[in-house]
Write a protein that holds these residues in place. Structure first.
Motif, PDB file in Angstrom:
ATOM      1  N   ASN A 152      -8.321   0.053  -4.720  1.00 14.31           N
ATOM      2  CA  ASN A 152      -9.768   0.227  -4.592  1.00 14.31           C
ATOM      3  C   ASN A 152     -10.310  -0.700  -3.506  1.00 14.31           C
ATOM      4  OD1 ASN A 152     -10.706  -2.441  -5.993  1.00 14.31           O
ATOM      5  ND2 ASN A 152      -9.213  -1.531  -7.416  1.00 14.31           N
ATOM      6  N   PRO A 153     -11.507  -0.444  -2.989  1.00 14.57           N
ATOM      7  CA  PRO A 153     -12.061  -1.275  -1.905  1.00 14.57           C
ATOM      8  C   PRO A 153     -12.139  -2.753  -2.242  1.00 14.57           C
ATOM      9  CG  PRO A 153     -13.326   0.751  -2.143  1.00 14.57           C
ATOM     10  CD  PRO A 153     -12.359   0.720  -3.291  1.00 14.57           C
ATOM     11  N   HIS A 154     -12.420  -3.067  -3.496  1.00 17.18           N
ATOM     12  CA  HIS A 154     -12.511  -4.481  -3.894  1.00 17.18           C
ATOM     13  C   HIS A 154     -11.176  -5.185  -3.718  1.00 17.18           C
ATOM     14  CE1 HIS A 154     -13.801  -8.035  -6.121  1.00 17.18           C
ATOM     15  NE2 HIS A 154     -12.707  -7.915  -6.871  1.00 17.18           N
TER      16      HIS A 154
ATOM     17  N   VAL B  63      -5.663   5.680  -6.057  1.00 18.35           N
ATOM     18  CA  VAL B  63      -7.088   5.441  -5.805  1.00 18.35           C
ATOM     19  C   VAL B  63      -7.614   4.333  -6.710  1.00 18.35           C
ATOM     20  CG1 VAL B  63      -9.378   6.489  -5.840  1.00 18.35           C
ATOM     21  CG2 VAL B  63      -7.421   7.814  -5.037  1.00 18.35           C
ATOM     22  N   VAL B  64      -7.118   4.283  -7.942  1.00 17.68           N
ATOM     23  CA  VAL B  64      -7.588   3.261  -8.891  1.00 17.68           C
ATOM     24  C   VAL B  64      -7.064   1.881  -8.504  1.00 17.68           C
ATOM     25  CG1 VAL B  64      -7.553   2.509 -11.295  1.00 17.68           C
ATOM     26  CG2 VAL B  64      -7.740   4.956 -10.736  1.00 17.68           C
TER      27      VAL B  64
ATOM     28  N   ARG C  15      -2.170   6.974  -9.527  1.00 22.13           N
ATOM     29  CA  ARG C  15      -3.002   5.781  -9.768  1.00 22.13           C
ATOM     30  C   ARG C  15      -3.397   5.095  -8.462  1.00 22.13           C
ATOM     31  NH1 ARG C  15       0.395   1.969 -13.283  1.00 22.13           N
ATOM     32  NH2 ARG C  15      -1.577   0.804 -13.258  1.00 22.13           N
TER      33      ARG C  15
ATOM     34  N   ASP D 161       0.829  -1.208   0.000  1.00 21.33           N
ATOM     35  CA  ASP D 161       0.000   0.000   0.000  1.00 21.33           C
ATOM     36  C   ASP D 161       0.864   1.258   0.000  1.00 21.33           C
ATOM     37  OD1 ASP D 161      -2.571   1.575   0.605  1.00 21.33           O
ATOM     38  OD2 ASP D 161      -1.314   2.049   2.344  1.00 21.33           O
TER      39      ASP D 161
ATOM     40  N   CYS E 162      -8.648  -4.219  -1.789  1.00 18.34           N
ATOM     41  CA  CYS E 162      -8.282  -4.241  -0.365  1.00 18.34           C
ATOM     42  C   CYS E 162      -8.968  -5.401   0.359  1.00 18.34           C
ATOM     43  CB  CYS E 162      -8.654  -2.913   0.296  1.00 18.34           C
ATOM     44  SG  CYS E 162      -7.685  -1.507  -0.287  1.00 18.34           S
TER      45      CYS E 162
END
Length: 319
Positions: free
Chosen positions: A144-146, A140-141, A138, A128, A148
Motif C-alpha cells: 500500500n502507499p503507506h 495491493v493490500v 494480497r 516488491d 511504500c
C-alpha cells in the motif's frame, strides 16, 4: 604541517587545506576528449533518469509501487552522478586535481548516502517483485502507499545516518603531508588511509558497515528471487511463467550491473597494485551504472516505452 600556538610551542596537528584527486589522464592531448566523454555520460544520465521520473509521474497506469520505486532509483542515480562528475569536469577544465577539505568530506558523505540508498532501493524493488509474484492476491493490500513511502524513508534514514557517522568520525582525524587520493573523487575509506593519527576505530567502522551493507541487502535480494523462482516453476502455463519472469528481467539486470561493478571495485583494489585500475573500476560503479539503468528499464519494459512515447509525442516541435 605544524601549527604554532602563541608563537612558542608547536603542536603536532595538521591544518588541512585540501586534498589532491587522481588525474583523469596524464596525456594533455586526451583531456578534451575525456572532458567531452564525462560530460556526455553526465547529460545522458540526467536526461535518461529525468525521462523515467516524468513518465512515472505523467502516466496514471504507472502509479504502482514498482514504478514508484523505479522513479526513486532514477532520482538516486541523478544525485549520485551529480555528486561526482561536475567536480571531475571542473578539475579537467581547470587542469587541477585539488579539492578542499570540506568539499572532499562533503563529497564522500553524499557518495556514501546515494550509493547505500541505491543498494537498499534494489532490495525494496526485489521485495516488491516477490510480493507481486508469490502473493498476487494480497499485493495491493501489502504494498500500500503507506508502506511504500515508509520503506523509502527508512532506506534514506539508514543511508544518511551511516554517512553522517563516517563523516563525523573522519573529522576527529589529523592528516600528514601525503594527501593524494587514488580516485577521481573523494571516498571515505581512501580519506581514512591518509590520516597520520590513529584511525583504528574509523577502519573498524568502515569494515563493519561494508560487511553489513555488502551482505544483508544482497542476501535479501537472493532470498526474494529464490522464492520468485520457486513460485514461477510451479506455474502451469509457459505464458504465465514468461510474463512473471519478464517483470523481473530489468531489475535483475540492474542488480547484476550494480553488484558486479561494486565487486569489481573491491577485487581490483584487493588484487592489483595499480591505483588507476581501481579508479577506473570505481567510475564504472558510480558513473556508468547510473547512466545505463534508464536504458535497461525503458528498453525492456513495454509500459515504460509507451509512457516515454507519450512524453516525446507531447513535446513541442519547432519548425
Amino acid at each position: 604541517s605544524i601549527r604554532f600556538v602563541n608563537n612558542k610551542e608547536p603542536r603536532n596537528q595538521t591544518v588541512v587545506l585540501g586534498f589532491l584527486l587522481m588525474e583523469v589522464t596524464e596525456d594533455p592531448e586526451l583531456q578534451s576528449l575525456i572532458f567531452i566523454l564525462f560530460l556526455f555520460m553526465y547529460l545522458v544520465t540526467i536526461l535518461g533518469n529525468l525521462l523515467i521520473i516524468l513518465a512515472v509521474i505523467s502516466d496514471s497506469s504507472l502509479h504502482i509501487p514498482m514504478y514508484f520505486f523505479l522513479s526513486n532509483l532514477s532520482l538516486c542515480d541523478i544525485c549520485l552522478n551529480t555528486t561526482t562528475i561536475p567536480k571531475i569536469l571542473l578539475n579537467i577544465q581547470a587542469q587541477t586535481q585539488s579539492i578542499t577539505y570540506i568539499g572532499c568530506l562533503t563529497q564522500a558523505c553524499f557518495v556514501l548516502i546515494f550509493a547505500n540508498l541505491e543498494n537498499f532501493l534494489l532490495v525494496v524493488m526485489a521485495y516488491d517483485r516477490y510480493v507481486a509474484i508469490c502473493h498476487p492476491l494480497r499485493y495491493v493490500v501489502i504494498m500500500n502507499p503507506h508502506l511504500c513511502g515508509l520503506l523509502i524513508l527508512l532506506c534514506l534514514f539508514i543511508s544518511i545516518l551511516n554517512a553522517l557517522l563516517h563523516s563525523l568520525m573522519v573529522l576527529r582525524l589529523s592528516f600528514c603531508n601525503d594527501l593524494e587520493i587514488p580516485l577521481f573523487f573523494c571516498e571515505t575509506a581512501q580519506v581514512i588511509k591518509l590520516a597520520c593519527s590513529d584511525a583504528f576505530i574509523n577502519s573498524i567502522l568502515v569494515y563493519f558497515a561494508a560487511s553489513i551493507f555488502g551482505s544483508v541487502p544482497p542476501s535479501g535480494i537472493i532470498f526474494s528471487y529464490t522464492q520468485i523462482a520457486s513460485s514461477i516453476l510451479r506455474m502451469p502455463s509457459a505464458g504465465g511463467k514468461y510474463r512473471a519472469f519478464s517483470t523481473c528481467g530489468s531489475h535483475l539486470l540492474v542488480v547484476s550491473l550494480f553488484y558486479g561493478t561494486g565487486l569489481g571495485v573491491y577485487i581490483s583494489s584487493a588484487i592489483t597494485h595499480s591505483s588507476r585500475k581501481t579508479a577506473i573500476a570505481s567510475v564504472m560503479y558510480t558513473v556508468v551504472t547510473p547512466m545505463l539503468n534508464p536504458f535497461i528499464y525503458s528498453l525492456r519494459n513495454r509500459d515504460m516505452k509507451g509512457a516515454l512515447r507519450k512524453i516525446i509525442g507531447r513535446a513541442p516541435s519547432y519548425q
